[in-house]
Design a protein around this motif. Structure first.
Motif, PDB file in Angstrom:
ATOM      1  N   PHE A 290      -7.238  47.073  62.602  1.00 15.08           N
ATOM      2  CA  PHE A 290      -7.784  48.435  62.527  1.00 15.08           C
ATOM      3  C   PHE A 290      -8.302  48.855  63.886  1.00 15.08           C
ATOM      4  N   PRO A 291      -7.919  50.007  64.397  1.00 11.82           N
ATOM      5  CA  PRO A 291      -7.043  51.003  63.773  1.00 11.82           C
ATOM      6  C   PRO A 291      -5.577  50.889  64.223  1.00 11.82           C
ATOM      7  N   LEU A 292      -5.234  49.769  64.910  1.00  8.56           N
ATOM      8  CA  LEU A 292      -3.932  49.672  65.564  1.00  8.56           C
ATOM      9  C   LEU A 292      -2.752  49.775  64.606  1.00  8.56           C
ATOM     10  N   LEU A 293      -2.929  49.311  63.356  1.00  9.27           N
ATOM     11  CA  LEU A 293      -1.824  49.395  62.396  1.00  9.27           C
ATOM     12  C   LEU A 293      -1.309  50.823  62.271  1.00  9.27           C
ATOM     13  N   PHE A 294      -2.228  51.790  62.264  1.00 12.64           N
ATOM     14  CA  PHE A 294      -1.884  53.177  61.954  1.00 12.64           C
ATOM     15  C   PHE A 294      -1.296  53.934  63.140  1.00 12.64           C
ATOM     16  N   VAL A 499      -6.586  61.821  62.407  1.00 14.56           N
ATOM     17  CA  VAL A 499      -7.327  62.121  63.635  1.00 14.56           C
ATOM     18  C   VAL A 499      -8.360  61.029  63.915  1.00 14.56           C
ATOM     19  N   THR A 500      -9.015  60.536  62.873  1.00 17.05           N
ATOM     20  CA  THR A 500     -10.040  59.500  63.053  1.00 17.05           C
ATOM     21  C   THR A 500      -9.439  58.219  63.619  1.00 17.05           C
ATOM     22  N   VAL A 501      -8.372  57.705  62.984  1.00 26.96           N
ATOM     23  CA  VAL A 501      -7.805  56.428  63.438  1.00 26.96           C
ATOM     24  C   VAL A 501      -7.125  56.583  64.803  1.00 26.96           C
ATOM     25  N   ALA A 502      -6.506  57.753  65.043  1.00 24.65           N
ATOM     26  CA  ALA A 502      -5.831  57.956  66.325  1.00 24.65           C
ATOM     27  C   ALA A 502      -6.834  58.066  67.464  1.00 24.65           C
ATOM     28  N   MET A 503      -7.939  58.782  67.241  1.00 28.75           N
ATOM     29  CA  MET A 503      -8.956  58.911  68.276  1.00 28.75           C
ATOM     30  C   MET A 503      -9.647  57.568  68.515  1.00 28.75           C
ATOM     31  N   TRP A 504      -9.885  56.836  67.446  1.00 27.67           N
ATOM     32  CA  TRP A 504     -10.461  55.502  67.533  1.00 27.67           C
ATOM     33  C   TRP A 504      -9.576  54.603  68.389  1.00 27.67           C
ATOM     34  N   ALA A 505      -8.285  54.618  68.114  1.00 29.85           N
ATOM     35  CA  ALA A 505      -7.342  53.793  68.879  1.00 29.85           C
ATOM     36  C   ALA A 505      -7.268  54.231  70.336  1.00 29.85           C
ATOM     37  N   ALA A 506      -7.302  55.540  70.573  1.00 29.87           N
ATOM     38  CA  ALA A 506      -7.225  56.046  71.942  1.00 29.87           C
ATOM     39  C   ALA A 506      -8.447  55.621  72.756  1.00 29.87           C
ATOM     40  N   LEU A 507      -9.630  55.635  72.131  1.00 30.95           N
ATOM     41  CA  LEU A 507     -10.846  55.227  72.830  1.00 30.95           C
ATOM     42  C   LEU A 507     -10.835  53.721  73.118  1.00 30.95           C
ATOM     43  N   LEU A 508     -10.349  52.918  72.155  1.00 29.28           N
ATOM     44  CA  LEU A 508     -10.212  51.485  72.397  1.00 29.28           C
ATOM     45  C   LEU A 508      -9.245  51.224  73.550  1.00 29.28           C
ATOM     46  N   GLN A 509      -8.186  52.026  73.586  1.00 28.58           N
ATOM     47  CA  GLN A 509      -7.191  51.860  74.637  1.00 28.58           C
ATOM     48  C   GLN A 509      -7.778  52.184  76.005  1.00 28.58           C
ATOM     49  N   ALA A 531      -7.818  66.815  75.646  1.00 28.48           N
ATOM     50  CA  ALA A 531      -7.015  67.897  75.061  1.00 28.48           C
ATOM     51  C   ALA A 531      -7.095  67.848  73.536  1.00 28.48           C
ATOM     52  N   ALA A 532      -6.998  66.648  72.965  1.00 28.43           N
ATOM     53  CA  ALA A 532      -7.022  66.514  71.512  1.00 28.43           C
ATOM     54  C   ALA A 532      -8.375  66.926  70.941  1.00 28.43           C
ATOM     55  N   ILE A 533      -9.457  66.469  71.567  1.00 29.87           N
ATOM     56  CA  ILE A 533     -10.794  66.832  71.085  1.00 29.87           C
ATOM     57  C   ILE A 533     -10.983  68.346  71.134  1.00 29.87           C
ATOM     58  N   TRP A 534     -10.530  68.941  72.229  1.00 28.42           N
ATOM     59  CA  TRP A 534     -10.667  70.385  72.386  1.00 28.42           C
ATOM     60  C   TRP A 534      -9.911  71.123  71.280  1.00 28.42           C
ATOM     61  N   VAL A 535      -8.665  70.701  71.012  1.00 28.15           N
ATOM     62  CA  VAL A 535      -7.866  71.366  69.984  1.00 28.15           C
ATOM     63  C   VAL A 535      -8.477  71.163  68.603  1.00 28.15           C
ATOM     64  N   VAL A 536      -9.028  69.973  68.331  1.00 26.28           N
ATOM     65  CA  VAL A 536      -9.666  69.715  67.040  1.00 26.28           C
ATOM     66  C   VAL A 536     -10.868  70.633  66.853  1.00 26.28           C
ATOM     67  N   VAL A 537     -11.690  70.765  67.892  1.00 27.84           N
ATOM     68  CA  VAL A 537     -12.862  71.652  67.813  1.00 27.84           C
ATOM     69  C   VAL A 537     -12.422  73.097  67.604  1.00 27.84           C
ATOM     70  N   GLU A 538     -11.426  73.518  68.362  1.00 26.52           N
ATOM     71  CA  GLU A 538     -10.909  74.893  68.207  1.00 26.52           C
ATOM     72  C   GLU A 538     -10.355  75.099  66.802  1.00 26.52           C
TER      73      GLU A 538
END
Length: 568
Positions: A290-294, A499-509, A531-538
């Motif tokens: 977790f979260p790499l599987l996803f 979005v949760t697992v992808a952002m989690w994985a990106a931060l670990l990376q 860019a992703a955080i900005w688009v999610v907030v928007e």
């Protein structure tokens, strides 16, 4: 565990998803209508906008989104055990991928075939659109360069696949003429096309083609990459009906024949799964599940690249809006079946656990070669097809899907370049945009040497980028459904999870890249995360505004969906 059990349960879940859940989405959420005039008719130009038989379009869409990813991802992820991979592929296909692909296709249809990037500008604003395009451009660059490298390696390691790989182009050109110019019977043409492809595989198995180790100082892998980009350049400029569409269609049929051969062999031999249920004895250096599987299994569960294809090419060719359920949702099911077949091949295609561990002796050791080896063994034992020919069939399958994805990827990259030009007030022709798209990919691929190994430089970011893209696409769908006052929970629940697992994985990376002092990937990863955080907030802000704004009604008479009141 017997592999036959996995096959029956997995196929049954996906079939039920198409029969039941996709019907619910089509009637209650997206409300597909056969009366709506699709962009393929209202904007028909014979190049990109072409009304297409739903079975032919399904072949194009399915093979464009499939590529090598639904093989590579599951073949790597089973290192954590077969249960996690199996559950994510089956549940992901039914509740995530099918909904996402159908939703993006529907949204684009109702907006004159516009891309998901353009739709982001319409529903969340210009800033969101610009950031969206950055992510799409990087995602396509990863796909085009990495798949060129993967294909070249397979052509070198499996020279028996060379003749069927390049012969498939000739078959596709003839099929395009037969269907569109001569109006021949589609089933008959399909049978001839599939028989031709498999005949080429038999010929290729008898006559392997091996390039010299170097040609004018360029390694054999580099030569194949040059030829691949040359082909992709030409294919991206031709009308879709000439090459892209028939090539994808016949490859889609070829894949299903290949899957029938694989699943038929499983039915006959029903080999036991030798891989662990949950693997507690992973090789040193293997990251946590977790979260790499996803993000390791993207295509085959849910993938942002699918939305780029659905809104970039497929939406421009749909004959009827109601065909979107078959093309979009069932296209995701087809990819799920490929991923499920990969899981079976890489967990039951080895005689013993020791044989399996010999292959999976380090993180990411699995992949296409593990699929070819395991699947080839099952086919050989089940149907008596010689091991060499079995390997040729599976290698050709993997190559053709990677190649069709690369075809569509270069075409989509060209469209993104044109779109960026429009935003900047520049008129960029299709030819110039293609030169830019291919030129950037070519430069990156050969940036590390003449063997084309640079094509894999930014691939480590694909998993997280791809899943973030899926989440952002679902955010756009959620905004649209909120404006229409339609049920949005089938989108919002998967959206929050992805979005949760992808952002989690990106931060670990980020931490891994920092520790490894890989400044190039670190910089790109930071850009993607911001860019992703900005688009999610928007997007969240856009959903809140949509709840307060008057409801927007869509009519079947509208050739372009009315814009929400707050967006200019």
């Amino acid at each position: 565990m017997n592999s036959l059990f996995l096959a029956f349960i997995g196929v049954g879940m996906m079939a039920a998803g198409f029969a039941l859940y996709s019907r619910f989405l089509g009637s209650k959420v997206y409300r597909l209508s056969a009366k709506y005039a699709t962009p393929a008719h209202t904007m028909e130009d014979g190049v990109d906008f072409v009304p297409t038989n739903k079975y032919v379009l399904w072949g194009h869409h399915f093979t464009s989104v499939a590529g090598a990813a639904p093989i590579i991802g599951p073949a790597v992820a089973v290192i954590w055990g077969w249960v996690p991979a199996f559950l994510w592929v089956t549940l992901g296909t039914v509740f995530f991928a099918g909904m996402h692909d159908l939703g993006v296709l529907w949204a684009s249809l109702r907006h004159r075939g516009q891309s998901i990037g353009t739709l982001s500008g319409r529903y969340i604003g210009a800033r969101g659109r610009n950031l969206f395009l950055v992510i799409i451009f990087l995602l396509l660059l990863m796909v085009n360069t990495a798949f060129a490298t993967v294909i070249s390696k397979l052509l070198v390691s499996t020279p028996t696949a060379v003749i069927p790989t390049w012969g498939a182009i000739v078959v596709a050109l003839l099929i395009g003429q037969a269907i569109y110019r001569f109006k021949w019977n589609l089933p008959a043409v399909s049978v001839v096309g599939v028989v031709s492809l498999y005949t080429l595989m038999v010929v290729g198995d008898r006559f392997p083609i091996v390039l010299p180790e170097t040609v004018m100082g360029i390694p054999d892998r580099g030569v194949w990459i040059i030829l691949l980009f040359t082909y992709a350049f030409a294919a991206s400029l031709l009308p879709v009906w000439v090459l892209l569409q028939p090539r994808d269609y016949i490859n889609g049929l070829q894949l299903f024949v290949g899957l029938i051969i694989l699943y038929g062999s499983v039915l006959i031999t029903h080999p036991d799964v030798v891989a662990p249920t949950f693997n507690d004895n992973v090789p040193e250096g293997t990251p946590g599940i977790f979260p790499l599987l996803f993000v390791t299994i993207a295509c085959g569960a849910v993938s942002g690249f699918h939305g780029v294809v659905a809104s970039g090419t497929s939406s421009k060719q749909l004959d009827k809006e109601t065909d979107a359920r078959f093309v979009g949702y069932f296209g995701a099911v087809g990819e799920g079946l490929l991923s499920l077949g990969t899981i079976i091949a890489t967990t039951a295609g080895f005689k013993t656990l020791a044989n399996w561990e010999e292959v999976y002796n380090e993180w990411s050791a699995g992949g296409v070669n593990a699929f070819i080896s395991g699947g080839g063994s099952i086919i050989n034992e089940g149907l008596g097809i010689p091991t060499s020919l079995s390997a040729t069939i599976l290698a050709t399958m993997a190559i053709l899907f990677a190649a069709t994805t690369m075809d569509s990827g270069v075409r989509l990259q060209r469209m993104v370049v044109e779109e960026i030009g429009q935003i900047m007030g520049l008129k960029i022709s299709a030819l110039v945009a293609t030169i830019i798209a291919v030129g950037v990919a070519f430069a990156l691929t050969f940036s590390s040497g003449a063997d084309g190994s640079g094509g894999m430089l930014i691939w480590p970011l694909f998993g997280t980028t791809n899943q973030l893209m899926a989440g952002l696409s679902m955010a756009i769908i959620a905004v649209i459904l909120t404006h229409l006052r339609r049920p949005a929970w089938p989108v919002l629940i998967p959206l929050c999870f992805v979005v949760t697992v992808a952002m989690w994985a990106a931060l670990l990376q980020l931490g891994t890249l920092w520790a490894g002092r890989n400044w190039l990937l670190l910089g790109i990863d930071v850009v993607i995360i911001i860019a992703a955080i900005w688009v999610v907030v928007e997007s969240a802000s856009a959903i809140m505004r949509a709840r307060k704004a008057p409801a927007v009604a869509w009519s079947d008479a509208d050739t372009d969906a009315p814009a929400p009141h707050h967006v200019g």
